[in-house]
Design an enzyme around this catalytic site. Structure first.
Site, PDB file in Angstrom:
ATOM      1  N   ASP A 528       0.821  -1.226   0.000  1.00  0.00           N
ATOM      2  CA  ASP A 528       0.000   0.000   0.000  1.00  0.00           C
ATOM      3  C   ASP A 528       0.850   1.269   0.000  1.00  0.00           C
ATOM      4  O   ASP A 528       0.491   2.254  -0.655  1.00  0.00           O
ATOM      5  CB  ASP A 528      -0.892   0.036   1.249  1.00  0.00           C
ATOM      6  CG  ASP A 528      -1.916  -1.070   1.243  1.00  0.00           C
ATOM      7  OD1 ASP A 528      -2.182  -1.620   0.159  1.00  0.00           O
ATOM      8  OD2 ASP A 528      -2.443  -1.394   2.327  1.00  0.00           O
TER       9      ASP A 528
HETATM   10  P1  NAP Z   1       0.818  -4.015   3.152  1.00  0.00           P
HETATM   11  O1  NAP Z   1       0.251  -3.015   2.240  1.00  0.00           O
HETATM   12  O2  NAP Z   1      -0.086  -4.625   4.179  1.00  0.00           O
HETATM   13  O3  NAP Z   1       1.456  -5.147   2.235  1.00  0.00           O
HETATM   14  C1  NAP Z   1       2.334  -6.100   2.728  1.00  0.00           C
HETATM   15  C2  NAP Z   1       2.647  -7.037   1.570  1.00  0.00           C
HETATM   16  O4  NAP Z   1       3.595  -7.970   2.066  1.00  0.00           O
HETATM   17  C3  NAP Z   1       1.456  -7.832   1.098  1.00  0.00           C
HETATM   18  O5  NAP Z   1       0.963  -7.326  -0.111  1.00  0.00           O
HETATM   19  C4  NAP Z   1       1.981  -9.275   0.964  1.00  0.00           C
HETATM   20  O6  NAP Z   1       1.831  -9.711  -0.396  1.00  0.00           O
HETATM   21  C5  NAP Z   1       3.458  -9.131   1.284  1.00  0.00           C
HETATM   22  N1  NAP Z   1       3.931 -10.269   2.077  1.00  0.00           N
HETATM   23  C6  NAP Z   1       3.350 -10.850   3.136  1.00  0.00           C
HETATM   24  N2  NAP Z   1       4.087 -11.878   3.560  1.00  0.00           N
HETATM   25  C7  NAP Z   1       5.177 -11.946   2.759  1.00  0.00           C
HETATM   26  C8  NAP Z   1       6.299 -12.810   2.680  1.00  0.00           C
HETATM   27  N3  NAP Z   1       6.470 -13.815   3.547  1.00  0.00           N
HETATM   28  N4  NAP Z   1       7.211 -12.577   1.735  1.00  0.00           N
HETATM   29  C9  NAP Z   1       7.048 -11.580   0.841  1.00  0.00           C
HETATM   30  N5  NAP Z   1       6.007 -10.729   0.847  1.00  0.00           N
HETATM   31  C10 NAP Z   1       5.073 -10.922   1.805  1.00  0.00           C
HETATM   32  O7  NAP Z   1       2.091  -3.455   3.956  1.00  0.00           O
HETATM   33  P2  NAP Z   1       2.798  -2.031   3.910  1.00  0.00           P
HETATM   34  O8  NAP Z   1       3.126  -1.637   2.516  1.00  0.00           O
HETATM   35  O9  NAP Z   1       3.897  -2.125   4.910  1.00  0.00           O
HETATM   36  O10 NAP Z   1       1.661  -1.051   4.392  1.00  0.00           O
HETATM   37  C11 NAP Z   1       1.196  -1.062   5.721  1.00  0.00           C
HETATM   38  C12 NAP Z   1      -0.313  -1.022   5.760  1.00  0.00           C
HETATM   39  O11 NAP Z   1      -0.705  -0.992   7.137  1.00  0.00           O
HETATM   40  C13 NAP Z   1      -0.887   0.204   5.091  1.00  0.00           C
HETATM   41  O12 NAP Z   1      -2.139  -0.070   4.530  1.00  0.00           O
HETATM   42  C14 NAP Z   1      -1.054   1.143   6.260  1.00  0.00           C
HETATM   43  O13 NAP Z   1      -2.027   2.145   6.051  1.00  0.00           O
HETATM   44  C15 NAP Z   1      -1.491   0.176   7.357  1.00  0.00           C
HETATM   45  N6  NAP Z   1      -1.217   0.759   8.697  1.00  0.00           N
HETATM   46  C16 NAP Z   1       0.025   0.733   9.223  1.00  0.00           C
HETATM   47  C17 NAP Z   1       0.265   1.399  10.412  1.00  0.00           C
HETATM   48  C18 NAP Z   1       1.643   1.439  11.068  1.00  0.00           C
HETATM   49  O14 NAP Z   1       1.802   2.097  12.083  1.00  0.00           O
HETATM   50  N7  NAP Z   1       2.624   0.753  10.563  1.00  0.00           N
HETATM   51  C19 NAP Z   1      -0.764   2.086  11.046  1.00  0.00           C
HETATM   52  C20 NAP Z   1      -2.019   2.052  10.485  1.00  0.00           C
HETATM   53  C21 NAP Z   1      -2.236   1.391   9.301  1.00  0.00           C
HETATM   54  P3  NAP Z   1       1.721 -11.289  -0.705  1.00  0.00           P
HETATM   55  O15 NAP Z   1       0.615 -11.807   0.124  1.00  0.00           O
HETATM   56  O16 NAP Z   1       1.473 -11.344  -2.165  1.00  0.00           O
HETATM   57  O17 NAP Z   1       3.050 -11.872  -0.342  1.00  0.00           O
END
Ligand code: NAP
Length: 599
Positions: A528
């Site tokens: 994302d």
């Molecule tokens: P993300 O959008 O949730 O995507 C993580 C990606 O990791 C997934 O698409 C998944 O794809 C891949 N993945 C999972 N396991 C894996 C593995 N073993 N090997 C390789 N790839 C793997 O994560 P992000 O880009 O870090 O974004 C964080 C999300 O959390 C955002 O939507 C954000 O708004 C939300 N959020 C975060 C916080 C915070 O404080 N960090 C707070 C509020 C909201 P596959 O399944 O295809 O592998």
């Protein structure tokens, strides 16, 4: 004359104001340690629990107090240990060499602080003989005034501790000051004139210290978000139990003011307890991470909230209505559980930060109930930190707190995302053996970690790859999005654990201008936070969220297992760009293969 309540409120407001100024200076790099540090400091509720446990109130108070002592000790010991574990990892390139110099610099501070602590404790123990209320107790007791001064010094040390978090260079020393403050407050309280027995205090402290030390020392860095949620639940449970104990003890003598403080303490404490347990279960994947929704959910939650509010008002009018009190506590427990049910796992960091703030408020309320000003100060600091972090996260996602809490984000969009993925165009793939060719002549690579890196526990592989590229003369930078992963600062901690110097970690605003010049952006399990739809597509639920502009690099390689969407549930437009190649597979395995190919 100024009443205790007025003084308490002034202290609460001033501490919040001070907390705001200190905490806004903590860099995003240290946001995860900040959460565990405030959590450890809020374990100061231990001093209230110590008195409830050790005093001669009633067997029920002793039981509730002992559980509260165990919960708070877990937070103090576990919180400080894990904060120190994290902070030890944050090093610059130079620090990794100059360890001896650092040790020498820390020595005098350490001994100076210990000397001050011993002197203060001796004074406190000495003045105990002056306290008229101490007569007949198990020990001399300590004068109320001496204890108040001790608490003031402790509060000062806590504030210095948080101030230290404004830079990784001072953070450990700051935390040492906070630990010292905690030790002084706890040891001083053990001389409190109301304490007549230490048996159950010892049991509670021993149990809490064992659990806290185990959690603090053994929990892997990838599990820090769920540990944080769990410790909020323990802190909140301690506040609730002490509130219940005080309600029963004071009985018909309760004034409207004390009842108000107890009401706040138990309502916020109880809902934080179950809410945090739910958050921990979702993050640990014991519960489904997707939002769990049903018809009329927000309305029924609102009705529950109103019912709780009604009971609270009734109790302020008639504090002795025992049944109403326990029904109110029950409803608050249920409310915490229902509040978190419709929130997706990736939004848990906002929830955790909010619950952190609530736990702080519950602690502050406990401070009002027990007339303990240091608890009002730490509760206010904890509350401010939690609210600030949740606001920062909402801003980083361009979403309102209302949307996070009541929007069931990541559910409806997941369904829309599935249809969309069909029509967007060609997806190019790459295998590890093709990557060395792509890197021929490359001068700059930006690595973009995300939640998938944490899931795959691939941080060490990422660091090794980074080092290998740097050895080839390539400039390597790491791009950290404020909400990548499942905790603010989550990626920083994991990379620090893998010995990536923090001067190579760049925040989003710093790194975005570099993407245009980068030869390669290597995206590892981030989704994302790299989606260009956030910039271009008004219909996307991510629209308006500031992102890492990886699509502007000459080439992009994305390591993930499939085309499945990230938390927001929307397809990533990046994957259809001509400059983007997908390297499918578990991130850790892909990195090993990439490393071998490059060697
Ligand atoms: P993300 O959008 O949730 O995507 C993580 C990606 O990791 C997934 O698409 C998944 O794809 C891949 N993945 C999972 N396991 C894996 C593995 N073993 N090997 C390789 N790839 C793997 O994560 P992000 O880009 O870090 O974004 C964080 C999300 O959390 C955002 O939507 C954000 O708004 C939300 N959020 C975060 C916080 C915070 O404080 N960090 C707070 C509020 C909201 P596959 O399944 O295809 O592998």
């Amino acid at each position: 004359m100024t009443s205790d309540l007025e003084i308490g409120l002034y202290i609460f407001l001033l501490a919040g104001f001070l907390g705001y100024h200190i905490i806004t200076r903590v860099p995003p790099l240290l946001h995860t340690p900040l959460m565990s540090a405030t959590n450890a400091i809020s374990g100061i509720s231990l001093i209230g629990s110590l008195v409830v446990t050790g005093a001669d109130y009633s067997p029920l108070s002793t039981i509730l107090g002992t559980i509260a002592v165990a919960c708070s000790s877990t937070n103090v010991v576990g919180g400080f240990l894990i904060t120190d574990r994290m902070l030890k990892m944050f090093k610059r390139k130079d620090d990794q060499v100059d360890r001896v110099g650092q040790r020498l610099a820390a020595g005098p501070i350490l001994w100076g602080a210990v000397t001050v602590a011993v002197v203060v404790l001796l004074i406190v123990a000495g003045t105990g003989r002056l306290d008229p209320g101490a007569a007949g107790r198990a020990h001399g007791g300590v004068s109320h005034q001496a204890l108040s001064f001790l608490y003031i010094i402790s509060a000062l040390l806590f504030i210095l501790g948080l101030k230290g978090l404004s830079s990784p260079r001072w953070a450990r020393k700051g935390m040492f000051a906070a630990e010292l403050g905690m030790l002084m407050a706890i040891v001083g309280t053990l001389f409190h004139h109301e304490i007549v027995s230490y048996r159950w205090i010892a049991v509670g402290i021993a149990a809490g210290s064992i659990v806290g030390a185990t959690m603090g020392l053994r929990i892997p860095m990838t599990a820090v978000p769920q540990r944080t949620a769990l410790s909020h639940s323990l802190g909140a449970l301690a506040a609730t139990l002490v509130g219940i104990s005080e309600y029963i003890r004071q009985g018909s003598a309760l004034s409207a003011v004390t009842m108000t403080a107890i009401g706040f303490e138990v309502i916020i404490g109880a809902l934080t307890f179950t809410g945090s347990l739910m958050a921990a279960a979702k993050l640990q994947e014991l519960l489904r991470g997707a939002p769990i929704t049903y018809r009329g959910q927000n309305r029924s939650n609102m009705a529950l909230l109103l019912a709780m509010g009604g009971l609270f008002v009734a109790l302020i009018v008639v504090p002795s209505a025992n049944t109403l009190f326990f029904v109110m506590v029950g409803l608050a427990l249920l409310f915490g559980f229902l509040l978190v049910l419709p929130i997706g796992a990736a939004d848990m960091p906002v929830v955790i930060a909010l619950l952190n703030a609530y736990a702080g408020l519950a602690d502050a309320a406990m401070g009002f109930v027990l007339a303990n000003r240091i608890q009002i100060i730490t509760g206010s600091l904890d509350g401010t930190s939690g609210f600030l972090l949740s606001l920062l996260m909402c801003r980083a996602m361009n979403r309102s707190a209302r949307n996070v809490l009541f929007g069931a984000f990541g559910r409806v969009e997941a369904e829309a995302g599935r249809d969309e993925s069909v029509a967007k165009g060609t997806v190019r793939t790459i295998v590890p053996d093709e990557v060395p060719g792509l890197l021929d002549g490359a001068r700059s690579v930006i690595i973009v970690p995300g939640y998938g890196m944490a899931v795959a526990q691939a941080q060490h592989g990422v660091a090794e790859l980074g080092k290998l590229l740097a050895k080839r003369g390539i400039d390597v930078k790491y791009a950290i999005h404020p909400v990548a992963g499942r905790m603010p600062g989550h990626m920083n901690v994991l990379l620090a654990e893998a010995n990536v110097p923090y001067d190579q970690l760049f925040e989003m605003e710093q790194i975005n201008p570099y993407f245009g010049e980068a030869d390669l952006a290597l995206v590892i399990g981030a989704n994302d936070v790299t989606n260009p739809a956030a910039r271009k597509d008004r219909s996307s639920p991510l629209y308006g969220m500031p992102i890492l502009e990886v699509d502007r690099a000459k080439s992009v390689i994305v390591l993930k297992r499939s085309m499945r969407p990230g938390f927001a549930g929307v397809d990533n437009d990046l994957y259809y760009n001509e400059n983007c190649m997908m390297l499918f597979g578990d991130a850790r395995e892909s990195l090993t293969r990439l490393f071998t190919a490059l060697k």
